[in-house]
Enzyme design. Structure first.
Site, PDB file in Angstrom:
ATOM      1  CB  THR A 380      -0.897  -0.082   1.252  1.00  0.00           C
ATOM      2  OG1 THR A 380      -1.685  -1.265   1.163  1.00  0.00           O
ATOM      3  CG2 THR A 380      -1.795   1.095   1.439  1.00  0.00           C
ATOM      4  CG  ASN A 400      -4.818  -6.572  -1.157  1.00  0.00           C
ATOM      5  OD1 ASN A 400      -4.575  -6.150  -0.040  1.00  0.00           O
ATOM      6  ND2 ASN A 400      -5.276  -7.786  -1.358  1.00  0.00           N
ATOM      7  CG  ASP A 422      -7.758  -6.870   1.785  1.00  0.00           C
ATOM      8  OD1 ASP A 422      -6.900  -7.728   2.050  1.00  0.00           O
ATOM      9  OD2 ASP A 422      -7.497  -5.656   1.737  1.00  0.00           O
TER      10      ASP A 422
END
Length: 571
Positions: A380, A400, A422
């Site tokens: 990130t 991600n 996620d």
């Protein structure tokens, strides 16, 4: 008796030598100091472009647009058009808010899409290739910010970014290593060569003509170009050729959401952090509430006692994260209870300095008692901006995984996220970061996946005091926490706080991760003897914090993390 004066003389001489040999107090290490404005980001090019926008009279929100897009050019590892993120802001008038431009599950997504007929989790499908891609939110995010809070024309904000894409950015040594690591993967996943499968050495210049053309169309035609226009059509065609399920309808339906941030007090600080579907603000609040009663300043930074208190609070907050948190548009989240003092105190009832609390003995907390009394990625990127008017923002954005799904839309010039990982693809099974998810984060069409991103602003005595955030997947929350405590409890400068060694616990697996060669053997041995499982091998980097601190004289100190190519630029 005759020997006494001689012994006394020797003793006095010893004291004098000891006094003279005492080292001088260490000079504080300070970051970049500026009087008016500051941008701190993962790349010097992005920070410079942001500052130039501020020098032209633009505000922090204008600089956000330019910095975000410049990172998409010069930092494709995490900067993006094909991902999403979160922003927390505070205006010069003290107004606060948050923007959620997190990716969403496509309309065709369903709860069991990554399970085979026997119910086995096909984990690779949520990480690599077209099926891993969530509907991107970044372009919607920058236009939402610009429409509500920006001042300069979008064309002016994107002009230097388009020039950067066309004229190129210089590859750093760290980038060279990443390109070498992933080039073969890019070619395998995309089934063709591209700009990022070429041999890119440190010092080389990368020019991305395809991305420059995409940005030009967006500058001319606006938000609709990405979600309805030529870019949208090319993107959908590319994804569907790679087994993706995103359609034109998915893109057209996407909207960024303005949300109420999570706000809580820590002693005399007012902390403003990101709300769900980010778990960052809630978990940060829980941990800080749990550690607040303990005299951390007295214990000292990274001492055995400080590590114990913080790690045990982290353990309990992450257990709650796995059960209670998800997309607030789909699930009810008892935020007020989770971050209450009553609940936090009760969660630490089982903590003892004598021994670690095994994670097998820590479950999510009992909210009924408290009420009666009163996952994601390493890859990130975060940036912090403060302008001359007094506006401040903290923004975290992501693909991600490293380069997301590894899918590179060659004709458009950018990578696509693998944000679907996620979600709790199979509740109870860990994702790529070992985070265990629950029903609240199960896959559903148009649902936003849970995140750990923690862009945070802090007020002190009613005034802006700090902007802070970091990449790091599940370690984001704990890195932000430790950076704040380093400044507030341990009187570090912003740069010292960012540089300081970090550790991390996330409930499961029941391991405390430490940056290698950063903590004393005495401290690590002491923790091991108390029952903590120590890992000093698998976390060479915990977070890359970029932060800004307002100093007592009103000037700004930018702390850019030494762990990356991060750079603070101010004026």
């Amino acid at each position: 008796m005759k020997q006494l004066p001689y012994l006394l003389l020797v003793f006095i001489s010893f004291l004098a030598c000891k006094e003279r040999s005492t080292p001088e107090p260490a000079v504080p290490v300070k970051g970049t100091i500026a009087q008016n404005a500051m941008v701190v980001s993962a790349r010097e090019e992005a920070s410079k472009i942001g500052i130039e926008i501020l020098k032209k009279g633009g505000n922090a929100f204008d600089a956000m647009v330019a910095t975000e897009m410049a990172l998409a050019v010069a930092y494709p590892y995490a900067g993006n058009l094909g991902g999403g993120g979160f922003m927390v802001y505070r205006t010069q008038y003290g107004e606060i808010g948050a923007l959620d431009y997190r990716e969403k599950a496509p309309l065709a997504a369903h709860r069991d899409m990554y399970l085979d007929s026997a119910g086995n989790y096909l984990s690779e499908q949520s990480k690599v290739g077209g099926l891993a891609v969530g509907v991107p939110g970044t372009v919607a995010g920058i236009f939402a910010v610009h429409q509500k809070l920006g001042t300069l024309p979008m064309e002016e904000l994107l002009r230097p970014v388009i020039e950067l894409a066309r004229e190129g950015y210089v590859v750093t040594e760290k980038q060279q290593g990443r390109f070498e690591q992933y080039a073969a993967v890019f070619e395998k996943v995309n089934e063709e060569a591209s700009l990022y499968t070429l041999s890119q050495k440190a010092g080389d210049t990368i020019k991305n003509e395809a991305l420059a053309a995409t940005l030009e169309r967006i500058a001319m035609k606006g938000r609709s170009e990405f979600y309805q226009g030529e870019t949208a059509k090319k993107l959908v065609a590319f994804l569907q050729s790679k087994n993706g399920i995103i359609t034109m309808e998915d893109l057209d339906a996407y909207e960024a959401q303005w949300r109420e941030p999570v706000i809580f007090a820590y002693k005399d600080l007012n902390v403003i952090s990101m709300s769900p579907p980010s778990s960052g603000g809630v978990c940060l609040a829980q941990i800080m509430k749990m550690v607040e009663p303990y005299p951390l300043r007295e214990y000292g930074p990274n001492s055995t006692k400080s590590i114990q208190v913080i790690a045990e609070a982290e353990r309990r907050a992450y257990a709650d994260r796995s059960y209670y948190l998800g997309d607030p548009d789909f699930v009810q989240i008892p935020i007020d209870t989770l971050i209450s003092e009553t609940y936090s105190n009760a969660r630490m009832d089982t903590f003892s300095f004598d021994a670690a609390t095994p994670s097998t003995e820590v479950n999510y907390g009992n909210l009924e008692m408290a009420e009666a009394a009163m996952t994601e990625s390493m890859e990130t990127t975060h940036y912090s901006i403060v302008d001359a008017f007094g506006n401040a923002i903290a923004v975290t954005t992501t693909l991600n995984g490293a380069y997301g799904s590894k899918l590179y839309a060659k004709e458009l010039g950018f990578f696509l996220n693998n944000e679907m990982d996620d979600f709790s693809a199979k509740p109870g099974e860990p994702n790529m970061f070992g985070l265990i998810g629950g029903e609240a984060n199960a896959i559903a069409p148009q649902k936003r996946m849970l995140s750990s991103m923690t862009p945070t602003l802090i007020e002190k005595e009613g005034e802006f005091w700090m902007s802070v955030g970091t990449p790091g997947g599940s370690t984001i929350i704990t890195s932000v926490l430790q950076t704040i405590l380093n400044v507030y409890e341990h009187d570090m400068t912003m740069q010292e706080a960012v540089n300081a060694p970090r550790f991390h616990h996330q409930w499961l697996p029941d391991i405390v991760m430490f940056e290698p060669d950063s903590f004393s053997e005495e401290t690590l041995d002491s923790l091991s003897q108390k029952g903590y499982s120590i890992d000093v091998n698998n976390a060479p980097v915990i977070g890359k914090v970029d932060a800004i601190l307002r100093l007592p004289d009103g000037s700004l100190e930018g702390g850019a993390d030494r762990r990356g190519d991060d750079t603070a630029v101010g004026y």
